[in-house]
Design a protein around this motif. Structure first.
Motif, PDB file in Angstrom:
ATOM      1  N   GLY A 275      11.235   1.339 -11.204  1.00 41.51           N
ATOM      2  CA  GLY A 275       9.817   1.651 -11.143  1.00 41.51           C
ATOM      3  C   GLY A 275       9.457   2.554  -9.987  1.00 41.51           C
ATOM      4  N   LEU A 276       8.283   3.160 -10.126  1.00 38.65           N
ATOM      5  CA  LEU A 276       7.683   3.978  -9.073  1.00 38.65           C
ATOM      6  C   LEU A 276       6.342   3.343  -8.750  1.00 38.65           C
ATOM      7  CD1 LEU A 276       8.272   7.482 -10.681  1.00 38.65           C
ATOM      8  CD2 LEU A 276       9.560   6.462  -8.812  1.00 38.65           C
ATOM      9  N   VAL A 277       6.024   3.204  -7.460  1.00 35.26           N
ATOM     10  CA  VAL A 277       4.758   2.586  -7.096  1.00 35.26           C
ATOM     11  C   VAL A 277       3.619   3.377  -7.721  1.00 35.26           C
ATOM     12  CG1 VAL A 277       3.182   2.001  -5.214  1.00 35.26           C
ATOM     13  CG2 VAL A 277       5.632   1.610  -4.942  1.00 35.26           C
ATOM     14  N   SER A 278       2.802   2.681  -8.471  1.00 37.79           N
ATOM     15  CA  SER A 278       1.641   3.290  -9.097  1.00 37.79           C
ATOM     16  C   SER A 278       0.416   3.044  -8.225  1.00 37.79           C
ATOM     17  CB  SER A 278       1.446   2.693 -10.487  1.00 37.79           C
ATOM     18  OG  SER A 278       0.397   3.329 -11.161  1.00 37.79           O
TER      19      SER A 278
ATOM     20  N   SER B 287       0.817  -1.221   0.000  1.00 33.58           N
ATOM     21  CA  SER B 287       0.000   0.000   0.000  1.00 33.58           C
ATOM     22  C   SER B 287       0.850   1.270   0.000  1.00 33.58           C
ATOM     23  CB  SER B 287      -0.915   0.005   1.218  1.00 33.58           C
ATOM     24  OG  SER B 287      -0.153   0.038   2.406  1.00 33.58           O
ATOM     25  N   ASP B 288       2.156   1.142  -0.027  1.00 30.53           N
ATOM     26  CA  ASP B 288       3.045   2.305   0.044  1.00 30.53           C
ATOM     27  C   ASP B 288       3.205   2.979  -1.312  1.00 30.53           C
ATOM     28  OD1 ASP B 288       3.471   1.983   2.718  1.00 30.53           O
ATOM     29  OD2 ASP B 288       5.328   0.864   2.488  1.00 30.53           O
ATOM     30  N   THR B 289       2.235   3.804  -1.683  1.00 30.03           N
ATOM     31  CA  THR B 289       2.333   4.504  -2.953  1.00 30.03           C
ATOM     32  C   THR B 289       3.459   5.532  -2.883  1.00 30.03           C
ATOM     33  OG1 THR B 289       0.678   6.094  -2.263  1.00 30.03           O
ATOM     34  CG2 THR B 289      -0.096   4.204  -3.525  1.00 30.03           C
ATOM     35  N   GLY B 290       4.076   5.755  -4.023  1.00 26.10           N
ATOM     36  CA  GLY B 290       5.177   6.702  -4.082  1.00 26.10           C
ATOM     37  C   GLY B 290       6.531   6.074  -3.845  1.00 26.10           C
ATOM     38  N   GLY B 291       6.559   4.804  -3.530  1.00 24.70           N
ATOM     39  CA  GLY B 291       7.825   4.112  -3.295  1.00 24.70           C
ATOM     40  C   GLY B 291       8.555   3.850  -4.600  1.00 24.70           C
ATOM     41  N   ILE B 292       9.769   3.366  -4.480  1.00 26.60           N
ATOM     42  CA  ILE B 292      10.587   3.111  -5.663  1.00 26.60           C
ATOM     43  C   ILE B 292      11.019   1.648  -5.717  1.00 26.60           C
ATOM     44  CG2 ILE B 292      11.425   5.469  -5.865  1.00 26.60           C
ATOM     45  CD1 ILE B 292      14.044   4.546  -4.540  1.00 26.60           C
ATOM     46  N   LEU B 293      11.337   1.207  -6.918  1.00 25.66           N
ATOM     47  CA  LEU B 293      11.894  -0.117  -7.177  1.00 25.66           C
ATOM     48  C   LEU B 293      13.221   0.133  -7.865  1.00 25.66           C
ATOM     49  CD1 LEU B 293      11.596  -3.229  -7.422  1.00 25.66           C
ATOM     50  CD2 LEU B 293      10.388  -2.826  -9.564  1.00 25.66           C
TER      51      LEU B 293
ATOM     52  N   THR C 295       2.231  -5.334  -5.881  1.00 23.08           N
ATOM     53  CA  THR C 295       2.257  -3.889  -6.039  1.00 23.08           C
ATOM     54  C   THR C 295       2.528  -3.623  -7.515  1.00 23.08           C
ATOM     55  OG1 THR C 295       3.128  -3.586  -3.813  1.00 23.08           O
ATOM     56  CG2 THR C 295       3.408  -1.744  -5.339  1.00 23.08           C
ATOM     57  N   VAL C 296       1.876  -2.626  -8.072  1.00 23.93           N
ATOM     58  CA  VAL C 296       2.074  -2.281  -9.484  1.00 23.93           C
ATOM     59  C   VAL C 296       2.904  -1.001  -9.554  1.00 23.93           C
ATOM     60  CG1 VAL C 296       0.955  -1.710 -11.667  1.00 23.93           C
ATOM     61  CG2 VAL C 296      -0.071  -3.418 -10.142  1.00 23.93           C
ATOM     62  N   TYR C 297       3.955  -1.054 -10.348  1.00 27.37           N
ATOM     63  CA  TYR C 297       4.902   0.053 -10.502  1.00 27.37           C
ATOM     64  C   TYR C 297       4.835   0.604 -11.919  1.00 27.37           C
ATOM     65  CZ  TYR C 297       7.193  -2.006  -6.395  1.00 27.37           C
ATOM     66  OH  TYR C 297       7.472  -2.497  -5.146  1.00 27.37           O
ATOM     67  N   THR C 298       5.051   1.896 -12.073  1.00 31.25           N
ATOM     68  CA  THR C 298       5.252   2.488 -13.394  1.00 31.25           C
ATOM     69  C   THR C 298       6.637   2.061 -13.858  1.00 31.25           C
ATOM     70  OG1 THR C 298       3.901   4.384 -12.823  1.00 31.25           O
ATOM     71  CG2 THR C 298       5.433   4.660 -14.669  1.00 31.25           C
ATOM     72  N   HIS C 299       6.744   1.544 -15.075  1.00 27.76           N
ATOM     73  CA  HIS C 299       8.024   1.099 -15.630  1.00 27.76           C
ATOM     74  C   HIS C 299       8.776   2.322 -16.158  1.00 27.76           C
ATOM     75  CE1 HIS C 299      10.164  -2.166 -18.244  1.00 27.76           C
ATOM     76  NE2 HIS C 299      10.986  -1.490 -17.485  1.00 27.76           N
TER      77      HIS C 299
END
Length: 116
Positions: free
Chosen positions: A82-85, A54-60, A99-103
């Motif tokens: 990625g960035l948490v979407s 649930s941590d939106t705004g996080g990074i991968l 968790t879904v991330y923006t690529h």
């Protein structure tokens, strides 16, 4: 006195789109994961983690490759993947949830163009 915030850190494993979409649908949140997204979940086999879907705004991020064969030279900088979407609502910190991330790599040219 303010609440102390700490970075959440852990290892994740990337997942195929189909099981990711199926899990969201089973949990009442049907989503479509596009080619511009990455899906990942916690990888419990590699030690402790405090990441939460649930941590939106996080990074991968990925660690950089060694700069040469000489350990003294270290590694290249971390690479943003990625960035948490989106993820699940707050309170849902089950490590099996995706968790879904923006690529980010798909937007690299656009980002660099904005920085000029």
């Amino acid at each position: 006195m303010g609440v102390e915030e700490r970075a959440r850190v852990g290892l994740v494993r990337l997942a195929d789109v189909v099981p990711c979409e199926q899990q969201y649908a089973r949990n009442g949140a049907p989503v479509s994961v596009s080619d511009n997204m990455l899906c990942a979940s916690h990888k419990p086999d590699y030690g402790a983690s405090n990441i939460c879907p649930s941590d939106t705004g996080g990074i991968l991020v990925l660690p950089g490759a060694p700069t040469s064969g000489d350990p003294a030279e270290g590694q290249a900088p971390w690479r943003l993947m990625g960035l948490v979407s989106f993820g699940y609502e707050q309170g849902e910190c089950d490590p099996a949830l995706y968790t879904v991330y923006t690529h980010v790599a798909h937007f690299k040219d656009w980002i660099e163009g904005l920085m000029r």
